[in-house]
Motif scaffolding. Structure first.
Motif, short mmCIF file in Angstrom:
data_model
loop_
_atom_site.label_atom_id
_atom_site.label_comp_id
_atom_site.label_asym_id
_atom_site.label_seq_id
_atom_site.Cartn_x
_atom_site.Cartn_y
_atom_site.Cartn_z
N ILE A 52 0.84 -1.21 0.00
CA ILE A 52 0.00 0.00 0.00
C ILE A 52 0.87 1.26 0.00
O ILE A 52 0.63 2.19 -0.77
N MET A 53 1.90 1.28 0.84
CA MET A 53 2.80 2.44 0.89
C MET A 53 3.54 2.61 -0.43
O MET A 53 3.75 3.73 -0.89
N SER A 54 3.92 1.52 -1.05
CA SER A 54 4.60 1.59 -2.35
C SER A 54 3.69 2.18 -3.43
O SER A 54 4.13 2.99 -4.25
N LEU A 55 2.44 1.78 -3.42
CA LEU A 55 1.49 2.33 -4.39
C LEU A 55 1.30 3.83 -4.17
O LEU A 55 1.24 4.61 -5.13
N LEU A 56 1.22 4.25 -2.91
CA LEU A 56 1.13 5.68 -2.62
C LEU A 56 2.39 6.42 -3.06
O LEU A 56 2.32 7.52 -3.62
N TYR A 57 3.54 5.80 -2.84
CA TYR A 57 4.82 6.40 -3.23
C TYR A 57 4.86 6.60 -4.75
O TYR A 57 5.30 7.65 -5.23
N VAL A 58 4.38 5.63 -5.50
CA VAL A 58 4.33 5.74 -6.96
C VAL A 58 3.35 6.86 -7.36
O VAL A 58 3.63 7.65 -8.26
N LEU A 59 2.22 6.94 -6.68
CA LEU A 59 1.26 8.02 -6.95
C LEU A 59 1.90 9.38 -6.71
O LEU A 59 1.77 10.30 -7.53
N PHE A 60 2.62 9.52 -5.60
CA PHE A 60 3.26 10.80 -5.29
C PHE A 60 4.35 11.13 -6.31
O PHE A 60 4.52 12.29 -6.69
N ALA A 61 5.08 10.11 -6.77
CA ALA A 61 6.09 10.33 -7.80
C ALA A 61 5.43 10.81 -9.10
O ALA A 61 5.96 11.70 -9.78
#
Length: 160
Positions: free
Chosen positions: A87-96
């Motif tokens: 979940i955190m990785s998906l958010l990180y990709v969204l923020f990128a």
């Protein structure tokens, strides 16, 4: 003399042209995400888990847990950690992706997260993948504040 980082793109009139620094920062953040996920999977598969520390646990009321119960708790904890990481990785990709789109709040958020990541590897145990993930995020954060990037964020803000 006009600044090339804020000229209108040929396919998007009135929009800022994304500089190379932002493109590289985006890929650096993605690399950091993938390296972080790989680090978590390697750690999980290598047996560095909660349950491998001990086979007997005594809970607050003095009851002793069996080895099977300890393994179940460890499995549930590891599964929860893996789900949280995804979940955190998906958010990180969204923020990128938001950084790539010129959103300043995402640049600030990823810089703070990068700082936390650097603190975590400084004061905690880390692996080579963990260090590479943090280094990649640091490269992305630094590139987000280079002059062409600053001009891009300003141009995007102005165009909205």
């Amino acid at each position: 003399m006009s600044n090339p980082s804020i000229q209108a793109g040929s396919n998007a009139p009135g929009r800022a042209t994304r500089p190379t620094t932002i493109t590289v920062a985006f890929w650096a953040f993605l690399a950091s995400t993938l390296l972080g996920l790989a680090n978590g999977v390697v750690t999980l598969l290598s047996g560095n888990s909660v349950g491998n520390a001990t086979s007997t646990v005594i809970v607050d009321n003095g009851t002793e847990l069996t080895e099977t119960q300890v393994d179940q708790v460890a499995t549930a904890t590891n599964a929860g950690a893996l789900v949280f990481s995804v979940i955190m990785s998906l958010l990180y990709v969204l923020f990128a992706a938001k950084v790539r789109a010129g959103r300043n709040w995402a640049r600030i958020l990823l810089t703070v997260v990068t700082g936390l990541q650097l603190l975590a590897i400084t004061f905690g145990q880390s692996t080579t993948l963990g260090y590479l993930s943090a280094l990649s995020a640091l490269v992305g954060a630094v590139l987000c504040f280079a002059k062409p990037s600053n001009d891009y964020f300003a141009a995007v803000k102005t165009s909205r």
